[in-house]
Design an enzyme around this catalytic site. Structure first.
Site, mmCIF file in Angstrom:
data_model
loop_
_atom_site.group_PDB
_atom_site.id
_atom_site.type_symbol
_atom_site.label_atom_id
_atom_site.label_comp_id
_atom_site.label_asym_id
_atom_site.label_seq_id
_atom_site.Cartn_x
_atom_site.Cartn_y
_atom_site.Cartn_z
ATOM 1 N N ASP A 9 -7.949 -5.678 0.316
ATOM 2 C CA ASP A 9 -8.416 -6.478 -0.809
ATOM 3 C C ASP A 9 -7.982 -7.934 -0.742
ATOM 4 O OD1 ASP A 9 -9.787 -4.461 -2.058
ATOM 5 O OD2 ASP A 9 -7.961 -3.637 -2.919
ATOM 6 N N HIS A 62 0.845 -1.187 0.000
ATOM 7 C CA HIS A 62 0.000 0.000 0.000
ATOM 8 C C HIS A 62 0.880 1.236 0.000
ATOM 9 C CE1 HIS A 62 -3.274 2.715 1.103
ATOM 10 N NE2 HIS A 62 -4.063 1.768 0.671
#
Ligand code: CMC
Length: 434
Positions: free
Chosen positions: A369, A311
């Site tokens: 996710d 991320h």
């Protein structure tokens, strides 16, 4: 934004005079250096592709501490909102208004949203124009943008009431549009919303009921969907939110801005990652193939990434991923799928990756996710619609950020600069000289 007495001095080694720039302090998080006068004073731009060090706005909606793995909506930790807070509409109210609603405010808000769930009857003709196998994100970009053609009475962005009505319309109608996109893709009739159901239960009903049989809402599954929505509701200045802000900075109407956000979210590095993560797990197929897959990920020439990992902001475990893993257990237990091979594979892959030097040294951890695809698949949502669910959840964040931007007196049309590396001015040669 608090103006502090602290200043930054920028000096140059080419003899240009140094300049002083103010530093502002946020309530938490890094300070920012105000470089707005830099070009006027020096004739120089800053260079920051990907906005690695650039704050493009001030905001009081969502805060992320990527090192700690902390996510706050209006100051409240995501764990508290997901575990002890109310439902998704409560988070919507919070993101839009800054405070959690009391009982009366909540009742009124739910009633207002619920009354806007239907879409204009002519919207069905837009759906019918698409191929049945169109990607739902393409359908959503088109149909959400098309809403602007139907709701002319809420398009004046300078009118606070219009902004409010558009915000409610978008939040209320997104589940209807997402469910219509699904029903169209499988050739079933569109299902009208049922306003006696909660926001998430109504969405499940529009997705999975049909006119021929009674549909029973499963509360465990509704809770899981509601949690997916809460976890995805906002994430400060990510790519799609920045897209919404940039589109809105020109004065574009909110439906057009949200359609732009949906287009950006579609990309596999952003919202498309949940779909990509599930496809990746399916491709790996078995725990025995993990080692080979990890080798491919580490080989820079392979182009293979561990989807659902890494991320831009979190350099620690994404707090949403932990909550999503918890929901994964709950849903699989409820459905008697405790031995789901993809869930087992995901847990084994996560464990191996978290111990591997490649991922450890780069601070790559699972993001939201990694597990959300498994939950959505168990709920019966087809893979191609995963990002559509993300768009449905994120609509409130986009809308809250768009509203904040419109009311910000410092707001300007977004217009980045460039470092030009092309040809300097030259003359067009005649055809026989080229
Ligand atoms: N698999 C393998 N290597 C990775 C991964 C990954 N998933 N993510 C980052 N890296 C490597 C990257 O190659 C680079 O290595 P090196 O330093 O040797 O060149 C290093 O880690 C730093 O990565 P980066 O690309 O500079 O990081 P970024 O901040 O630009 O990208 C990201 C962040 C999310 C685009 C990226 O981690 C990624 O592509 N992850 C997979 C897709 C994904 O799961 N996206 C969902 C994000 S969460 C949902 C959302 O908020 O939208």
């Amino acid at each position: 934004m608090t103006n502090s007495e602290t200043k930054a001095t920028l000096s140059f080694s080419d003899g240009s005079p140094s300049i002083e720039m103010p530093i502002y302090k946020g309530s938490i998080g890094p300070d920012v250096i105000d470089i707005r006068k830099l070009y006027g004073a020096t004739g120089k731009f800053t260079y920051d592709p990907g906005f690695m060090s650039t704050a493009a706005c001030n905001s009081s909606i969502t805060y992320i501490d990527g090192d700690k793995g902390e996510l706050l909506y209006r100051g409240y930790p995501i764990e508290q909102l997901a575990q002890n807070g109310g439902d998704f509409l409560e988070s919507c109210y919070l993101l839009l208004n800054g405070e959690l609603p009391n009982a009366e405010q909540k009742e009124k808000f739910v009633e207002t949203v619920t009354k806007h769930t239907m879409v204009h009857e002519q919207m069905q003709f837009f759906f019918r124009g698409f191929r049945r196998d169109a990607h739902p994100m393409s359908v959503l970009v088109g149909t959400v943008g098309a809403l602007a053609s139907f709701y002319h009475d809420s398009l004046d962005i300078n009118d606070a009431h219009h902004r409010e009505v558009s915000a409610i319309r978008l939040i209320a109608k997104m589940p209807t549009l997402v469910a219509m996109a699904y029903k169209y893709s499988i050739g079933q009739p569109f299902v009208y919303p049922r306003n006696d159901l909660s926001y998430s239960a109504n969405f499940m009903y529009m997705m999975f009921s049909n006119p021929c049989e009674p549909y029973k809402v499963n509360e465990v599954l509704v809770r899981a969907l509601d949690r997916i929505l809460v976890l995805h509701a906002d994430h400060e200045q990510n790519a799609s939110t920045s897209t919404v802000r940039l589109a809105g900075s020109s004065g574009a109407n909110p439906f057009a801005c949200i359609a732009a956000g949906i287009a950006c979210l579609w990309g596999p590095a952003h919202g498309g990652a949940n779909e990509a993560a599930l496809s990746m797990l399916e491709e790996i197929g078995s725990v025995d193939n993990i080692a080979h897959f990890i080798e491919q990920v580490k080989d820079k020439n392979s182009g293979v990434k561990l989807m659902g990992f890494g991320h831009r902001v979190y350099k620690n475990y994404d707090p949403r991923a932990k909550l999503m893993r918890e929901t994964c257990y709950e849903v699989l237990n409820e459905l008697g799928l405790q031995d789901d091979p993809l869930f087992k594979l995901a847990m084994a892959l996560e464990k191996i990756a978290l111990e591997d030097e490649y991922f450890v040294s780069r601070k790559l951890y699972p993001n939201v996710d990694f597990y959300s695809g498994i939950v959505q698949r168990a709920l019966g949502i087809p893979t191609a619609l995963f990002t559509g669910i993300f768009a449905l959840a994120r609509t409130v964040g986009w809308v809250a950020q768009w509203k904040e931007m419109i009311s910000d007196p410092e707001q300007k049309i977004g217009r980045p600069r460039q470092l030009f590396v092309g040809s300097p001015k030259r003359d067009v040669p005649a055809m026989d000289k080229r």
